[in-house]
Design a protein around this motif. Sequence first.
Motif: not given
Length: 453
Positions: A166-167, A304-307, A359-362
């Motif tokens: 994700x990162x 993305x990082x959060x998800x 959230x679009x790329x989560x």
Amino acid sequence: MRTASQFIQETILHAHHVDDSAHGDIGVTRSPVRVYAWVVFALTLGLLISDYMSRQVLNAVFPLLKEVWGLSDTRLGSLSSVVAMMVGILTFPLSVLADRWGRVRSIVLMATIWSLATLGCAVSTSYDQMLAARALVGIGEAAYGSVGIALVLSIFPAYLRSTLTAAFMAGGSFGSVLGMALGGMVAAQLGWRWSFGAMAAFGFLLVLVYAAVVSEKRLASERPGEGAAARGKPAMRVSFRTLMQGLFSCRSVRCAYVGSGLQLLVPGAMYAWLPSYLNRYYAMAPGKAAVSAAGFVLATGVGMIFCGIVTDVVSKKVPQRKWLVAVLYCLLCFVSLSIALRLPPGTAQIALIGAGMFFSAGACGPSGAMVANLTPPNMHSSAFATLTLANNFLGLAPAAILTGFIADRIGLLGALQIIPFATFVSALAFLLGKRSYTADLQRLNAQRAQAAT
């Protein structure tokens, strides 16, 4: 004809290295991470940021190119989509070549090509020249995402997979932020040509640093679980049929490819057209619209990082939860953007667009972890190339040009109202993958364990 068990034995016994990924989500040993691994991650991420700065700076100058060259929205969209299209076409063969030729050398060559091509964009005098230069940008970037993440994962333990994936992929969002924001500001002061020139200069600088710091020999010493005898061995060479068996070994990995690709249609479209949307519906000047749109792209990267972190935390003891959180991220994006784009311009719309972009790329982090867990470790560059191919052909490549094509007929707002439905279909793909994930993972791990004895 070989059985699946014989196939796993062949790939494991000839693998060029062994890492924690052989065990998927189960029984992971939490080995320490060395400083050099983080340095490599930072530099590889930096090049990915340069990659997307070169790719997305175009969106910042869409309004200027439309005015200077009198381009339709479809033609504008094609200048963005051609990059993703070239990535989609070439990512797989170039990633396979990178596994054989050497990942570090391949990365240095790719970054040099896309930086030169970005410089070519700066001196373009027509739509056709710009299209050719943008295609060359795509050729340079084609295998970078898959090779870069495979290189990173090879020197980190498996328990960090969702977070690292994700990162790393969030670097695309941060690069897009910088490309759009800096590109817009430079264009406002010096003209659009200097926007491309600045991105090219940054790419050349990073290539020099990367080549000086990162080497295949040093990477071999950093791989978790490797003994001295295992280091420095050449990568495995397998037949095309064997490769296909490894990359598409089960239904759940195929669903991960499809779900990941479809969800990226939304951020791909929004990245390309948010500056134009703000310019047309909020009456913002092109430079200000680009900077404002960059804020939404930043929200995507942070999301993305959060998800990815949340995914690793909630699926620590129950691996199949990765699929459920991926479904949740897709639905949150779908609901937020569907509501936002039916509201009149204003604060409420901006807030909901921001939530949707967050959230679009989560699902990128969960998708990458699923693919890594469900494919042989020696094929990870090829596996991530396949994921990149799906991301581009199902999402990023059609996003800009499809939106532009629809916009020429019903308006940009109408086009953007349709696009979020892709995330709903993505959620369905992840739900289908979840049904067989546990059984597929257990079967593959059992076959790998048998092959290793």
